[in-house]
Design a protein around this motif. Structure first.
Motif, short mmCIF file in Angstrom:
data_model
loop_
_atom_site.label_atom_id
_atom_site.label_comp_id
_atom_site.label_asym_id
_atom_site.label_seq_id
_atom_site.Cartn_x
_atom_site.Cartn_y
_atom_site.Cartn_z
N ILE A 45 0.87 -1.17 -0.03
CA ILE A 45 -0.39 -0.08 -0.09
C ILE A 45 0.95 1.14 0.03
N VAL A 46 0.87 1.91 -1.01
CA VAL A 46 1.53 3.49 -1.13
C VAL A 46 0.72 4.08 -0.12
N THR A 47 1.63 4.60 1.06
CA THR A 47 0.96 5.25 2.30
C THR A 47 1.29 6.60 2.53
N GLN A 48 0.51 7.52 2.93
CA GLN A 48 0.73 8.81 3.25
C GLN A 48 0.60 9.10 4.62
N SER A 49 1.80 9.76 5.16
CA SER A 49 1.82 10.04 6.72
C SER A 49 1.76 11.56 6.86
N VAL A 50 0.46 11.73 7.65
CA VAL A 50 0.47 13.35 7.86
C VAL A 50 1.44 13.90 9.05
N VAL A 51 1.69 14.94 8.69
CA VAL A 51 2.72 15.85 9.32
C VAL A 51 1.94 17.03 9.76
N ASP A 52 2.20 17.78 10.99
CA ASP A 52 1.77 19.10 11.19
C ASP A 52 2.62 20.01 10.63
N PRO A 53 1.75 21.10 9.60
CA PRO A 53 2.71 22.21 8.90
C PRO A 53 3.30 22.91 9.98
N ALA A 54 2.85 23.14 11.25
CA ALA A 54 3.55 24.03 12.24
C ALA A 54 4.69 23.17 12.88
N ASP A 55 4.83 21.93 12.45
CA ASP A 55 6.20 21.19 13.01
C ASP A 55 7.57 22.20 13.01
N PRO A 56 7.95 22.25 14.27
CA PRO A 56 9.23 23.10 14.01
C PRO A 56 10.50 22.63 13.22
N ALA A 57 10.42 21.33 12.82
CA ALA A 57 11.31 20.80 12.06
C ALA A 57 11.35 21.51 10.56
N PHE A 58 10.32 22.04 10.13
CA PHE A 58 10.23 22.71 8.79
C PHE A 58 11.12 23.99 9.17
N ASP A 59 11.20 24.49 10.17
CA ASP A 59 11.91 25.82 10.35
C ASP A 59 13.44 25.60 10.44
N SER A 60 13.88 24.38 10.59
CA SER A 60 15.29 24.04 10.70
C SER A 60 15.56 22.76 10.09
N PRO A 61 15.45 22.48 8.75
CA PRO A 61 15.95 21.42 8.18
C PRO A 61 17.17 20.77 8.39
N THR A 62 17.17 19.42 8.64
CA THR A 62 18.61 18.72 9.02
C THR A 62 18.90 17.61 8.08
N LYS A 63 17.92 17.15 7.63
CA LYS A 63 18.16 15.81 6.97
C LYS A 63 18.85 16.03 5.48
N PRO A 64 20.18 15.62 5.29
CA PRO A 64 20.75 15.74 4.09
C PRO A 64 20.10 14.53 2.90
N ILE A 65 19.90 15.17 1.76
CA ILE A 65 19.55 14.24 0.81
C ILE A 65 20.27 14.75 -0.63
N GLY A 66 20.00 13.64 -1.59
CA GLY A 66 20.76 13.93 -2.84
C GLY A 66 22.31 14.04 -2.92
N SER A 67 22.78 14.49 -4.05
CA SER A 67 24.24 14.29 -4.23
C SER A 67 24.83 15.60 -3.83
N PHE A 68 26.16 15.62 -3.62
CA PHE A 68 27.03 16.85 -3.21
C PHE A 68 27.06 17.80 -4.57
N MET A 69 27.07 19.08 -4.23
CA MET A 69 27.21 20.16 -5.16
C MET A 69 28.26 21.09 -4.98
N ASP A 70 28.82 22.07 -5.76
CA ASP A 70 29.74 22.99 -5.60
C ASP A 70 28.65 24.14 -5.08
N GLU A 71 29.62 25.17 -4.69
CA GLU A 71 28.91 26.50 -4.15
C GLU A 71 27.94 27.05 -5.05
#
Length: 315
Positions: free
Chosen positions: A114-140
């Motif tokens: 089952i392709v599953t959706q997880s609800v999160v709170d739009p006011a979750d403080p995590a949205f103000d301080s992203p910490t999870k790295p994803i994707g490839s490395f980039m130059d500046e």
């Protein structure tokens, strides 16, 4: 086959999907998942009725890289869509291999991913301080382009370049919960909440996808509580939880209480990117009505359910 028919949620770690960095093809992943399914089949034959969740970190990374390489021809893919893609593909591999392994043992069971959706709170403080790295490395220069044109948050990673970082909010609801319950009650084995579920918010009566990553073990804990399942198993790369891990004083723990686990967390006994989230998910599950959490490796799964291996955490 024994007939206890006890429900159990099994959260399968990423190590079960990709065992070696040199073996990342879909065929390699299918072979690894087939091995995982042999351990799950062992407990099905003992009478357990598992709900399976799984990680998707490497798979999302692969799709992100493909999207990056195709940027000259195709638009970028939102993170919620990447989550859906990997849930579907990995869920299919689990469903196919589990059905095949069970059939070889003379056990006929319906299996559904089952392709599953997880609800999160739009006011979750995590949205103000992203910490999870994803994707490839980039130059500046590339990082600045994504920051200005795509609105990405990018951070330098220990001198190795820049990476995109996203929020990791807390899951609060499983959208497809009633569908999953109905399938379980019909005798179907379910694969759900892959990668922690697709992060969505409920706003003004609508469900909207969000650019975020949800912790797989926290979402699995929520799913187990929501299904009122008493046993929650977290499968990882080690056979049990250890104190002073990878030190001369390393010590395995066979049993502990939720209170003791919380104390070890506060003492920073567990790595923030490895065992700590699993212990946090375990404590949350027990506080919200769960009976038992087992942390172990897949090859110890059957023995751990019998109390002969792994780490068992209870209230």
């Amino acid at each position: 086959m024994q007939t206890n028919n006890r429900g159990v949620v099994i959260a399968v770690g990423g190590n079960a999907l990709i065992k070696e960095k040199s073996r990342i093809s879909t065929n390699d992943q299918s072979e690894a998942i087939r091995e995982t399914c042999t351990y799950i089949a062992d407990i099905v034959e003992q009478g357990y009725n598992p709900v399976i969740t799984h990680g998707n970190g490497p798979q999302v990374g692969f799709l992100l890289r493909r999207a990056e390489l195709a940027l000259g021809e195709l638009p970028t893919i939102p993170l919620d869509i990447l989550g859906a893609d990997t849930q579907g593909a990995t869920g299919y591999l689990f469903a196919r291999n589990l059905r095949n392994v069970l059939a070889e043992r003379g056990v006929e069971r319906d299996v559904a991913a089952i392709v599953t959706q997880s609800v999160v709170d739009p006011a979750d403080p995590a949205f103000d301080s992203p910490t999870k790295p994803i994707g490839s490395f980039m130059d500046e220069q590339e990082a600045e382009k994504h920051r200005t044109e795509d609105g990405w948050v990018v951070k330098e990673d220990a001198g190795r370049g820049f990476r995109r970082v996203v929020a990791s909010p807390q899951p609060v609801e499983i959208i497809e919960l009633e569908i999953i319950k109905s399938l379980i009650n019909s005798g179907v084995m379910v694969i759900a909440a892959g990668g922690g579920g697709i992060p969505v918010t409920r706003e003004n009566g609508s469900i909207n996808g969000r650019e975020a990553v949800i912790d797989k073990d926290l979402a699995s804990s929520l799913l187990a509580n929501s299904l009122e399942i008493e046993d929650f198993i977290i499968c990882t790369a080690v056979d049990q939880v250890y104190l002073d891990f990878n030190s001369p004083n390393q010590k395995g723990i066979s049993t502990m209480t939720a209170e003791e686990a919380t104390g070890y967390l506060e003492a920073e006994q567990f790595g923030s990117g490895s065992m700590a989230p699993k212990i946090e998910a375990a404590v949350r599950f027990l506080k919200n009505g769960g009976r038992r959490v087992i942390i172990t490796s897949l090859d110890c799964l059957a023995d751990a359910l019998d109390g002969k291996a792994g780490t068992t955490i209870t209230n």
